[in-house]
Enzyme design. Structure first.
Site, mmCIF file in Angstrom:
data_model
loop_
_atom_site.group_PDB
_atom_site.id
_atom_site.type_symbol
_atom_site.label_atom_id
_atom_site.label_comp_id
_atom_site.label_asym_id
_atom_site.label_seq_id
_atom_site.Cartn_x
_atom_site.Cartn_y
_atom_site.Cartn_z
ATOM 1 N N PRO A 48 0.814 -1.223 0.000
ATOM 2 C CA PRO A 48 0.000 0.000 0.000
ATOM 3 C C PRO A 48 0.844 1.268 0.000
ATOM 4 O O PRO A 48 1.732 1.424 0.842
ATOM 5 C CB PRO A 48 -0.793 -0.112 1.311
ATOM 6 C CG PRO A 48 0.079 -0.956 2.209
ATOM 7 C CD PRO A 48 0.821 -1.897 1.315
ATOM 8 N N ASP A 87 -2.119 2.944 2.445
ATOM 9 C CA ASP A 87 -1.505 3.055 3.765
ATOM 10 C C ASP A 87 -2.007 4.361 4.378
ATOM 11 O O ASP A 87 -1.625 5.439 3.949
ATOM 12 C CB ASP A 87 0.015 3.077 3.614
ATOM 13 C CG ASP A 87 0.713 2.640 4.891
ATOM 14 O OD1 ASP A 87 0.076 2.699 5.945
ATOM 15 O OD2 ASP A 87 1.880 2.244 4.808
ATOM 16 N N TRP A 562 4.710 0.133 9.705
ATOM 17 C CA TRP A 562 5.357 -0.998 9.019
ATOM 18 C C TRP A 562 4.809 -2.329 9.532
ATOM 19 O O TRP A 562 4.821 -3.325 8.798
ATOM 20 C CB TRP A 562 6.873 -0.941 9.209
ATOM 21 C CG TRP A 562 7.490 0.172 8.424
ATOM 22 C CD1 TRP A 562 7.977 1.358 8.887
ATOM 23 C CD2 TRP A 562 7.641 0.216 7.005
ATOM 24 N NE1 TRP A 562 8.431 2.125 7.851
ATOM 25 C CE2 TRP A 562 8.250 1.457 6.682
ATOM 26 C CE3 TRP A 562 7.336 -0.668 5.971
ATOM 27 C CZ2 TRP A 562 8.551 1.832 5.374
ATOM 28 C CZ3 TRP A 562 7.639 -0.298 4.656
ATOM 29 C CH2 TRP A 562 8.241 0.931 4.373
ATOM 30 N N GLN A 598 12.660 -1.113 -0.132
ATOM 31 C CA GLN A 598 11.784 -1.961 0.694
ATOM 32 C C GLN A 598 12.484 -3.200 1.229
ATOM 33 O O GLN A 598 11.874 -3.984 1.946
ATOM 34 C CB GLN A 598 10.545 -2.374 -0.103
ATOM 35 C CG GLN A 598 9.662 -1.214 -0.521
ATOM 36 C CD GLN A 598 9.155 -0.413 0.658
ATOM 37 O OE1 GLN A 598 8.971 -0.945 1.748
ATOM 38 N NE2 GLN A 598 8.941 0.884 0.455
ATOM 39 N N TRP A 602 9.191 -3.011 3.656
ATOM 40 C CA TRP A 602 8.067 -3.940 3.514
ATOM 41 C C TRP A 602 8.512 -5.385 3.332
ATOM 42 O O TRP A 602 7.943 -6.290 3.930
ATOM 43 C CB TRP A 602 7.198 -3.487 2.339
ATOM 44 C CG TRP A 602 5.882 -4.196 2.271
ATOM 45 C CD1 TRP A 602 5.004 -4.403 3.279
ATOM 46 C CD2 TRP A 602 5.292 -4.798 1.111
ATOM 47 N NE1 TRP A 602 3.891 -5.086 2.832
ATOM 48 C CE2 TRP A 602 4.052 -5.339 1.497
ATOM 49 C CE3 TRP A 602 5.696 -4.912 -0.216
ATOM 50 C CZ2 TRP A 602 3.220 -5.992 0.604
ATOM 51 C CZ3 TRP A 602 4.861 -5.557 -1.105
ATOM 52 C CH2 TRP A 602 3.623 -6.089 -0.699
ATOM 53 N N LYS A 638 9.884 18.056 -6.692
ATOM 54 C CA LYS A 638 8.863 18.993 -7.168
ATOM 55 C C LYS A 638 9.367 20.429 -7.104
ATOM 56 O O LYS A 638 9.107 21.232 -7.997
ATOM 57 C CB LYS A 638 7.591 18.855 -6.317
ATOM 58 C CG LYS A 638 6.820 17.564 -6.546
ATOM 59 C CD LYS A 638 5.589 17.517 -5.658
ATOM 60 C CE LYS A 638 4.847 16.203 -5.806
ATOM 61 N NZ LYS A 638 3.693 16.121 -4.881
#
Length: 1185
Positions: A48, A87, A562, A598, A602, A638
């Site tokens: 997610p 998430d 997590w 990850q 994850w 950005k």
């Protein structure tokens, strides 16, 4: 099939949007899921993302990988549920609310109210859902948003409770302290993974401080170095390295005595003589240099000059010595603290070789203080810094000050006490909170832990059962992380998250851990329909021991997010409360894919929880991608605007091009990609346009059949195609089977990055070999039956390649398929409903290899031509192909011969398997291959390889290996070079050669007048084809071509047109007509004059097909009535040529004209009364002659 536009007019983004509308209209994704319902499950876990930000290229990359794999598995008949996940908890959300509400401290949240705070958090977690759906859908990814899961859903949170409860039952949970990276901005600890996301180069104070040794006869002081002065008030110990040598030295001028590591003596500052200075003080007149970059080291010479060594001792002998603390805030620890301890984490690459230990603020400090009984594990550790990063009242002199701000005051206090030895500034890389952008500190926090260290062996074993692409991430990065795994702090002292399901009695003796909502409601008697803190914190549970023991209350903490994402395989389907059979029959899951970061996030939490719960890995297969960076190699930002927006790229080039670009890059091998918009454009140019042009060529020539009045194109069946006698049909059919085999092999191995290079080569072969060499067949110039066979072969190849590529380029393949399916009955409504192709028929390895070698021969011959400035339009007499393989020579001299000769414009081809007739052989070692392998033996081996005789080289090529100096060398280790032996009496201008590996091509370059006219004819054909292009004619557009010589002497042009008539007609699809026969009513489309072409000047005219009348036959229709004949001609010339042609075809060459006023009906016969073109007229008259 419908006609299609030119490649330059085909808008990939526009057609993709049309396909999106088609998918919506037919509910393509939903239909695919419904059609595979009941089939074996392929379980894919979608990690997610946080819903508080917009998707970027990293999300698109991971989403594309997931989409490709799941589409492929769906086409293999699996039912692949794809649910999007969100998430919703954790720091990203809380940090945004803190900024919005200007909340700086924890007390301010409590004052606002956890209920209001959490509802503020809930209000923003789904604000970007529409944008996510839009971009994900636009990239072609099929995933279910309507039934997506959210980590804040009641069902998800309940399963997280169940997971934790199982760990608790297995005695894998405990409460303790852990020194962790701590964000004072977010007021929460961070995982090591989070803490490593943002480093900045910043200056920090660099100070040396004295700690006088109690009872030392020389009144010596230990000197410790630190860059975190704010930790000094919490000092409890000094740590040395037992293996180092330490020296006690006296300053020759000041008399001060210090103890430091011998190897770090140079780090002490040199001092000039100063009268009446107490030991350990720093003279006020000495000004530190605050601009020092890096730790000051001083000079060894200075130290030797300024210090007298009084004593040398081992680090081990210092252990246990007591010293005077800097401050008295922790005097209650005097019995166990303020002593020297030893550990190997102390190094001598900086500082003084003595480390000051504040166990509440350093991971190693905490560990060594516990190991040396300075503090006791499990007892409450006094942490003199609060959640906001400010000193507590325990440090009374600096109470309420932010620790970083207190550095100056602490340094001043140390100085006033005469304990400051050195002050400077140290520039170093320091971790910052990626959310609040504040510097991190290390701080001991009370936490609930999962015992990962006890699971280490199981984790390593389960890791071996998984398959990773690329495997080095598993074998190195992830394996190393598991080997060094520490117990996992799973709780956070925050508000917006899944609350820990732990209720504890006031005396701490009674603990209840909830594994379900039902258990909570049963024990408390309170209904729970939301598990967030503000909904359950008030719920209490009566003690089982009786009312006198009070109530059990929930601990304040929430789960680290997590832990929630690691629980995803169970929580997203509400296991074990629902879907028990689905889960238990399909665990571990088949596939996961996320970024390299990850491995510590994850992927790690998935593995820990699945191992703890089931002693299994959570997944079977994993693709790990690298990071997508801006073109300049920096992180995409950005604020810097250093990358184009994804939608801008998609609007310009299409999502398929973006998908292929990122898949065909190092990023799919866990390496970084510098994103370049031009790279996406390159995919359109190099992949999609050639692919589209091959498809367009098929459609054009299939439509031509109808234009010519023949039966519409319907592809012949697969069995007939496999039995085609045409060698290029056999070759492309075999190459297509190899494509299927390769794609299946690579996709089953999850090696997505190998696919695009193979596809590029396949498309190049399709367009530049099959279509190019088969133009005559495809255009119908070898007969209708052969034309339909060639078109059917091309159709099948395009259809199969579309099905194979459908998971990668879902839009473009759908565009092609929707048109291709119109000529077959019973085809699927969408290409994504089709099964992935299976191999059908045998792959012809020999013919595939022969065609590859043929192209090598053609390239070598072209190189010879270029070297000698002999353009392909100039015909040559002979070429010789030398190769040891008799089968290959049979193919080149037999079924491939016509293609070679036509492509190279050579009249004859001579095969030769005597490799020494035209060449001498020599062997060269491949240093790039052998260098590393052979090492020092390389020189000996190279010398012997170069000395190999021609007989030895031939034997080596035949055997495939040779042993030299004890080393077995293969064909890939030795380069066999064929040096051309020019025949005696021949010059380089008369004969030349080029070689590549085991093939040698020889061209006869002699000028030959007998070939001159053929060369001129090629020049004329070349100008006609360019004029057609200039007139923007399609290949299916039929025109008539006229030639008008502008030369006074027309004999050359007449000779060329007569001798080369059949070649020219074959090349342009019609006879080249003399301009003298051009009718006055002919409509000229394009006309151009050419000068100096092979010594000739001429005009080429392109006209629309023009009717030609047999005047005598028409006059005979009405007894020689010229008025009648004139009216009939006028009427026929006014008709649309295509319609008139169709009427004659329907009437088997006859039509009746009965619509002309005052004229009787007449029957007209094609070829007797009129001809549909001037070319037909001349062909007819030639036959009658």
């Amino acid at each position: 099939m419908e006609e299609v536009c030119e490649g330059k007019d085909f808008s990939f983004p526009k057609h993709e949007e049309e396909i999106l509308r088609l998918w919506t209209e037919i509910k393509a994704f939903e239909t695919q899921l419904e059609r595979t319902k009941g089939s074996p499950e392929y379980v894919f876990y979608d990690g997610p993302p946080f819903a508080t930000g917009l998707p970027h290229y990293g999300h698109i990359l991971a989403g594309t990988i997931k989409d490709i794999v799941t589409r492929y598995q769906s086409m293999n008949g699996f039912h692949v549920t794809r649910r999007f996940g969100w998430d919703c908890h954790g720091l990203p959300v809380e940090n945004e609310i803190d900024r919005r509400l200007n909340l700086k401290k924890r007390e301010e949240v409590l004052k606002l109210g956890i209920d209001k705070y959490n509802e503020e958090c809930r209000s923003i977690v789904t604000r970007y859902v529409e944008e996510w759906e839009k971009i994900v859908w636009r990239t072609g990814r099929w995933i279910d948003f309507n039934n997506g899961y959210k980590t804040m859903d009641l069902s998800f949170m309940e399963s997280v409770w169940w997971v934790f409860a199982q760990l608790y039952k297995k005695d894998l949970v405990y409460k303790g302290f852990k020194v962790m990276p701590y964000s004072t901005g977010c007021k929460t600890p961070l995982s090591n993974f989070e803490a490593g996301q943002e480093y900045r180069d910043v200056p920090d104070p660099e100070i040396m401080v004295t700690f006088p040794v109690i009872g030392d006869p020389h009144k010596a002081a230990f000197v410790a170095w630190t860059t975190t002065p704010w930790t000094l008030p919490s000092n409890l110990a000094l740590c040395v390295n037992a293996n180092f040598v330490y020296v006690k030295v006296r300053n020759k001028y000041s008399g001060k005595v210090y103890v430091v590591a011998e190897s770090r003596l140079s780090a002490l500052p040199s001092e000039k003589p100063k009268p009446n200075v107490a030991n350990g003080s720093l003279d006020d007149s000495k000004k530190p240099n605050p601009k020092t970059k890096g730790p000051s080291t001083g000079k060894t010479g200075d130290a030797v000059d300024h210090f007298e060594v009084l004593e040398k001792v081992s680090g081990a002998s210092l252990v246990g010595l007591k010293y005077e603390p800097l401050f008295d805030y922790f005097k209650e620890y005097s019995d166990s603290a303020f002593k020297v301890i030893a550990d190997n984490y102390v190094t001598d690459d900086s500082g003084t070789g003595i480390v000051h230990c504040a166990p509440a603020f350093g991971e190693d400090d905490y560990r060594v203080c516990i190991e040396n009984q300075v503090i006791i594990k499990g007892e409450n550790l006094i942490v003199a810094v609060d959640d906001d990063g400010c000193f507590t009242t325990k440090v009374s002199d600096f109470s309420g000050q932010y620790v970083k701000d207190a550095d100056k005051d602490i340094i001043e206090a140390v100085k006033v006490n005469g304990r400051l030895v050195k002050l400077g500034s140290f520039m170093h890389s320091y971790p910052f909170c990626p959310r609040s952008k504040t510097p991190l500190i290390y701080r001991a926090v009370p936490s609930w832990f999962v015992k990962v260290e006890t699971l280490k062996e199981k984790l390593l074993r389960n890791n071996k059962e998984t398959y990773w692409v690329p495997d080095f991430v598993k074998e190195k990065r992830f394996q190393n992380w598991l080997e060094n795994a520490r117990d996992w702090a799973v709780s956070r002292s925050r508000f917006w998250g899944t609350p820990l399901p732990i209720w504890i009695s006031e005396d701490g003796e009674e603990v209840e851990v909830m594994d379900s909502i039902e258990k909570l409601e049963k024990l408390s008697g309170v209904k729970a329909d939301d598990l967030h803190r503000h909904k359950i914190d008030h719920i209490t549970i009566p003690s089982k021991r009786g009312p006198e023991y009070g109530l059990l209350r929930r601990v304040d903490d929430v789960f680290d997010c997590w832990f929630e994402s690691g629980s995803m395989p169970y929580a997203y389907i509400h296991y074990p409360f629902e879907n028990v059979e689905l889960f238990e029959n399909n665990f571990p899951g088949h596939f996961v894919a996320e970024g390299l970061d990850q491995t510590r996030g994850w992927f790690y939490t998935l593995m820990v929880l699945s191992t703890a719960l089931f002693d299994k890995p959570a997944f079977k297969n994993l693709i790990c991608n690298g990071l997508v960076l801006a073109e300049d190699g920096k992180k995409m930002s950005k604020s810097l605007r250093n990358y184009p927006s994804p939608l801008e790229v998609i609007d310009n080039y299409g999502a398929d091009a973006l998908r292929l670009y990122i898949i065909n890059s190092p990023v799919v091998r866990a390496e970084p990609l510098r994103f370049k918009k031009e790279g996406v454009h390159g995919v359109v140019r190099d992949v999609f346009l050639p692919w589209y042009n091959a498809y367009r060529f098929l459609v054009q020539n299939a439509k031509r059949l109808e234009v010519e009045g023949l039966a519409p194109f319907i592809p012949v069946d697969q069995a007939t195609l496999q039995n085609s006698s045409n060698v290029l049909d056999q070759w492309i059919n075999s190459a297509t089977q190899s494509l299927i085999y390769f794609f299946r092999q690579e996709m089953d191995g999850y090696r997505l990055y190998t696919v695009v290079p193979y596809l590029l080569k396949f498309l190049d072969n399709l367009t530049n070999i099959y279509v190019r060499f088969n133009r005559k067949r495809l255009k119908g110039r070898t007969g209708e039956e052969d034309c339909r066979m060639a078109l059917s072969t091309l159709y099948n190849v395009l259809l199969v390649s579309c099905k194979v590529m459908a998971p990668f380029t879902p839009f473009f393949t759908e565009v092609l398929y929707q048109n291709l399916r119109k000529v077959t009955n019973g085809s699927e409504e969408s290409i994504h409903y089709c099964r992935f192709p299976q191999e059908e028929g045998k792959r012809g390895e020999r013919i595939e290899q022969s065609v590859v070698r043929m192209m090598t021969i053609i390239d070598l011959a072209r190189n010879i031509r270029e070297r000698h400035n002999k353009p392909l339009k100039t015909p040559l007499r002979e070429m010789v192909v030398v190769h040891p393989d008799a089968d290959f020579l049979d193919d080149i001299a037999g079924k491939l011969r016509e293609y070679v000769l036509e492509e190279l414009n050579v009249r004859s081809l001579v095969p030769c398997n005597d490799t020494l007739k035209y060449a001498s052989l020599r062997a060269e070692p491949d240093f790039s291959v052998l260098g590393k392998r052979l090492g020092k033996s390389m020189g000996v081996v190279a010398k012997e390889v170069k000395a190999m005789s021609q007989e030895n080289i031939l034997a080596f090529e035949k055997a495939g290996e040779v042993t030299i100096a004890g080393h077995c060398l293969k064909l890939t280790d030795i380069k066999v070079v064929r040096d051309f032996k020019r025949p005696d009496g021949m010059t380089e201008l008369e004969i030349d050669a080029a070689g590549d590996g085991d093939v040698l091509v020889i061209l006869d370059l002699h000028a030959d007048e007998s070939l001159y006219e053929a060369g001129v004819a090629r020049e004329i054909v070349n100008r006609i084809q360019k004029l057609r292009k200039k007139a923007a004619l399609e290949p299916t557009d039929i025109v008539e071509v006229y030639f008008n010589s502008l030369d006074e002497d027309k004999s050359l042009s007449e000779r060329v047109l007569n001798s080369q008539d059949s070649y020219i007609a074959d090349a342009i699809g019609s006879h080249l007509l003399p301009s003298a026969v051009k009718p006055s009513h002919a409509v000229i489309i394009c006309e151009e004059s050419f000068h100096g072409i092979s010594g000739m000047s001429f005009v080429i005219s392109l006209t629309r097909p023009t009717l030609m009348f047999s005047l005598d036959a028409i006059h005979r229709l009405n007894a020689g009535n010229s008025k009648f004949a004139q009216g009939l001609e006028t009427y026929l010339l006014s008709r649309d040529h295509t319609n008139l042609k169709s009427e004659f075809q329907l009437g088997n060459g006859k039509i009746t004209v009965n619509c002309i006023e005052n004229l009787p009906p007449v029957d007209l016969v094609l070829g007797e009364h009129l001809f549909l073109s001037v070319g037909d007229y001349f062909s007819g008259t030639k036959k009658s002659e």
